[in-house]
Design a protein around this motif. Structure first.
Motif, mmCIF file in Angstrom:
data_model
loop_
_atom_site.group_PDB
_atom_site.id
_atom_site.type_symbol
_atom_site.label_atom_id
_atom_site.label_comp_id
_atom_site.label_asym_id
_atom_site.label_seq_id
_atom_site.Cartn_x
_atom_site.Cartn_y
_atom_site.Cartn_z
ATOM 1 N N ASP A 59 45.005 63.626 14.548
ATOM 2 C CA ASP A 59 43.829 64.341 15.073
ATOM 3 C C ASP A 59 42.792 63.379 15.645
ATOM 4 O O ASP A 59 41.584 63.596 15.514
ATOM 5 C CB ASP A 59 43.200 65.223 13.983
ATOM 6 N N LYS A 60 43.267 62.323 16.326
ATOM 7 C CA LYS A 60 42.360 61.321 16.877
ATOM 8 C C LYS A 60 42.002 61.573 18.344
ATOM 9 O O LYS A 60 41.063 60.955 18.856
ATOM 10 C CB LYS A 60 42.985 59.921 16.757
ATOM 11 N N ILE A 61 42.760 62.454 19.009
ATOM 12 C CA ILE A 61 42.595 62.563 20.458
ATOM 13 C C ILE A 61 42.441 64.010 20.925
ATOM 14 O O ILE A 61 42.944 64.935 20.293
ATOM 15 C CB ILE A 61 43.767 61.900 21.208
ATOM 16 N N ILE A 62 41.747 64.165 22.043
ATOM 17 C CA ILE A 62 41.613 65.445 22.725
ATOM 18 C C ILE A 62 42.880 65.752 23.503
ATOM 19 O O ILE A 62 43.371 66.879 23.516
ATOM 20 C CB ILE A 62 40.401 65.406 23.678
ATOM 21 N N LEU A 63 43.399 64.714 24.161
ATOM 22 C CA LEU A 63 44.593 64.842 25.007
ATOM 23 C C LEU A 63 45.317 63.514 25.020
ATOM 24 O O LEU A 63 44.697 62.453 24.952
ATOM 25 C CB LEU A 63 44.173 65.259 26.421
ATOM 26 N N GLY A 64 46.640 63.582 25.132
ATOM 27 C CA GLY A 64 47.452 62.389 25.332
ATOM 28 C C GLY A 64 48.423 62.637 26.460
ATOM 29 O O GLY A 64 48.988 63.735 26.567
ATOM 30 N N ALA A 108 44.143 63.022 34.038
ATOM 31 C CA ALA A 108 42.713 62.699 34.070
ATOM 32 C C ALA A 108 41.871 63.957 34.254
ATOM 33 O O ALA A 108 40.836 64.131 33.594
ATOM 34 C CB ALA A 108 42.429 61.694 35.180
ATOM 35 N N LEU A 109 42.309 64.845 35.154
ATOM 36 C CA LEU A 109 41.574 66.087 35.404
ATOM 37 C C LEU A 109 41.508 66.974 34.159
ATOM 38 O O LEU A 109 40.449 67.512 33.823
ATOM 39 C CB LEU A 109 42.231 66.869 36.539
ATOM 40 N N LEU A 110 42.650 67.149 33.505
ATOM 41 C CA LEU A 110 42.681 68.028 32.338
ATOM 42 C C LEU A 110 41.923 67.432 31.163
ATOM 43 O O LEU A 110 41.301 68.162 30.389
ATOM 44 C CB LEU A 110 44.127 68.353 31.948
ATOM 45 N N PHE A 111 41.964 66.125 31.015
ATOM 46 C CA PHE A 111 41.149 65.486 29.981
ATOM 47 C C PHE A 111 39.672 65.756 30.245
ATOM 48 O O PHE A 111 38.921 66.146 29.337
ATOM 49 C CB PHE A 111 41.438 63.983 29.936
ATOM 50 N N ASP A 112 39.254 65.596 31.499
ATOM 51 C CA ASP A 112 37.869 65.856 31.856
ATOM 52 C C ASP A 112 37.503 67.318 31.609
ATOM 53 O O ASP A 112 36.430 67.613 31.055
ATOM 54 C CB ASP A 112 37.657 65.505 33.340
ATOM 55 N N TYR A 113 38.408 68.228 31.979
ATOM 56 C CA TYR A 113 38.144 69.655 31.787
ATOM 57 C C TYR A 113 38.054 70.020 30.306
ATOM 58 O O TYR A 113 37.147 70.748 29.886
ATOM 59 C CB TYR A 113 39.234 70.490 32.464
ATOM 60 N N LEU A 114 38.971 69.521 29.504
ATOM 61 C CA LEU A 114 38.969 69.849 28.077
ATOM 62 C C LEU A 114 37.747 69.255 27.366
ATOM 63 O O LEU A 114 37.152 69.895 26.493
ATOM 64 C CB LEU A 114 40.249 69.361 27.412
ATOM 65 N N ALA A 115 37.374 68.035 27.738
ATOM 66 C CA ALA A 115 36.186 67.420 27.138
ATOM 67 C C ALA A 115 34.944 68.251 27.449
ATOM 68 O O ALA A 115 34.042 68.391 26.610
ATOM 69 C CB ALA A 115 36.022 65.992 27.654
ATOM 70 N N GLU A 116 34.924 68.815 28.643
ATOM 71 C CA GLU A 116 33.784 69.633 29.073
ATOM 72 C C GLU A 116 33.802 71.031 28.457
ATOM 73 O O GLU A 116 32.779 71.530 27.994
ATOM 74 C CB GLU A 116 33.818 69.736 30.596
ATOM 75 N N SER A 117 34.979 71.660 28.425
ATOM 76 C CA SER A 117 35.053 73.074 28.033
ATOM 77 C C SER A 117 35.235 73.293 26.538
ATOM 78 O O SER A 117 34.701 74.252 25.975
ATOM 79 C CB SER A 117 36.197 73.763 28.783
ATOM 80 N N ARG A 118 35.983 72.423 25.859
ATOM 81 C CA ARG A 118 36.286 72.638 24.448
ATOM 82 C C ARG A 118 35.271 71.968 23.521
ATOM 83 O O ARG A 118 35.160 72.363 22.355
ATOM 84 C CB ARG A 118 37.692 72.116 24.105
#
Length: 456
Positions: free
Chosen positions: A313-318, A259-269
């Motif tokens: 290519d549907k997701i940021i993270l899985g 959950a943390l890394l998904f939030d971080y990647l959505a914010e940073s990338r």
């Protein structure tokens, strides 16, 4: 189990079946890549496999050292191989081994592939199909060093500049597995200090399963606290699962880190796309997705299903609660090394520990507590399991069931958002029971209610 079910004749039969499967498929490649982890006789099994492949007319690259599964995935893609075989039992106890088959995209083979290979194995075992005669024992493969290519690829996916600028010290425990010389080397290359534990081959993995769960990382925790490390990082036997100890010594669960890394990647990338999680993974991911306005894809347990969404290519993270994770633009295979480096990047970029980031996330989307237990699959339980999992109860333990999900096992979602999942393990003689609620106490109650329901 090695020397019982896992034997050289068995390796030959499975390899023959894999070769037969790919012989019947059109491909622009004639190349297979073979690797192994640090288990007993791993390199010998790999050589036997390579010889069989050559006897079947294919070209073979044999990895020169124990290789992480995500590294083999990169090699398959970069060398344009038709498939790869890694001899590993991943996070399972040292007496076990297995053959992990990956297809040309670097992903775990899907059920239609493994089902055909299994049918071919049966044909070889019952004599319907004859194995090709082996040539005289001689080196029939090419040695291949996949490490540098994989580490170079990570340079394009991790912001090492921000990690280096923070200049912190790390501790790393590969648990005697294949991550040795990968994760620690990636950090040291950028001038960072890394204290590596268990940095030698031990085919017994210290006498326990090489799984980076909290109970196996006490030594790592002690080093983090005594040396003042910003993070303690760990990977499993074949480097595809992760474990993380925060600077304060607390274990960050896979559910929390995903959950943390998904939030971080959505914010940073700022990448477009949704997020994928298995049916057994925390709905904390769903809460982050709702807050960020992106879609959630729920899959059966098994990273191959998340891998398909990576390929599309549907997701940021899985991610999966069993500590598997990959991201957009990476391989459709879980990668514990990547996950650990992303954790380091998130801490460096945000200037906050994972615990601080988690508390901030809870303040935004609310806290969830998740857990699981295993119930031994006795003959009696096995006989009744199918009927039990097909039942349609309206309540469990006095809780009204709002809806039922049968994507994998049976998952009961209650009116308050808490849930309970029962599913047979795919690797052990267990029925796993998962639960999640807003408090740890209620989550424990749910697990016990699930156990009583299963055995009732």
């Amino acid at each position: 189990m090695i020397a019982d079910e896992f034997t050289f004749p068995g390796v030959r039969t499975v390899t023959e079946a894999i070769c037969t499967h790919f012989s019947s498929r059109e491909s622009s490649s004639n190349l297979m890549i073979v690797g192994h982890d640090t288990r007993f006789l791993g390199e010998k099994f790999a050589i036997e496999c390579a010889n069989i492949i050559t006897a079947n007319g294919f070209r073979v690259l044999l990895c020169d050292d124990p290789v992480p599964t995500p590294t083999l995935s990169h090699a398959i893609r970069s060398q344009k191989a038709m498939c790869g075989i890694n001899f590993t039992a991943s996070h399972n106890p040292p007496e076990y081994n297995g053959m992990k088959l990956s297809t040309s995209d670097g992903a775990p083979a899907l059920p239609e592939v493994t089902g055909d290979v299994e049918a071919l194995i049966r044909n070889y075992l019952d004599g319907t199909t004859k194995a090709k005669p082996q040539a005289a024992q001689m080196k029939s493969y090419e040695a291949y060093a996949p490490r540098s290519g994989y580490l170079d690829d990570l340079e394009s996916k991790i912001d090492f500049e921000v990690i280096t600028k923070a200049g912190k010290q790390y501790a790393y425990d590969p648990l005697w597995g294949t991550g040795r010389g990968y994760l620690d080397q990636a950090l040291r290359k950028h001038g960072l200090q890394v204290e590596t534990l268990h940095d030698w081959r031990d085919v017994l993995f210290g006498g326990r399963a090489p799984e980076p769960e909290a109970s196996h990382l006490e030594e790592l925790r002690e080093v983090v606290l005594s040396k003042g490390c910003v993070l303690g990082l760990a990977t499993d036997g074949d480097g595809d699962r992760f474990g993380v100890i925060d600077a304060n010594g607390s274990f960050i669960t896979p559910n929390q880190l995903i959950a943390l890394l998904f939030d971080y990647l959505a914010e940073s990338r700022k990448w477009p796309g949704g997020v994928a999680r298995s049916v057994a993974t925390s709905h904390l991911v769903d809460r982050v997705a709702k807050a960020r306005g992106v879609a959630v894809y729920e899959t059966p347990v098994g990273f191959k299903y998340i891998g398909e969404l990576i390929n599309e290519d549907k997701i940021i993270l899985g991610g999966e609660e069993s500590a598997g994770l990959s991201i957009k633009g990476h391989y459709p295979e879980k990668d514990g090394i990547l996950a650990c480096l992303l954790a380091a990047e998130a801490v460096a970029a945000r200037g906050a520990s994972l615990t601080e980031q988690l508390n901030a996330l809870y303040a935004r989307v609310g806290k969830l507590e998740s857990g699981r237990i295993g119930v031994r699959l006795t003959p009696q339980l096995m006989a009744s399991l199918g009927d039990k999992l097909s039942e349609e109860p309206t309540e469990i333990g006095g809780r009204h069931i709002e809806r039922t999900n049968r994507i994998d096992g049976v998952k009961f979602i209650f009116a308050d958002g808490s849930w309970l999942l029962l599913r047979p393990s795919g690797t052990e003689p267990l029925v796993r029971i998962y639960a999640e609620s807003e408090s740890a106490e209620d989550m424990e109650v749910l697990l016990e209610q699930g156990r009583k329901y299963l055995l009732g």
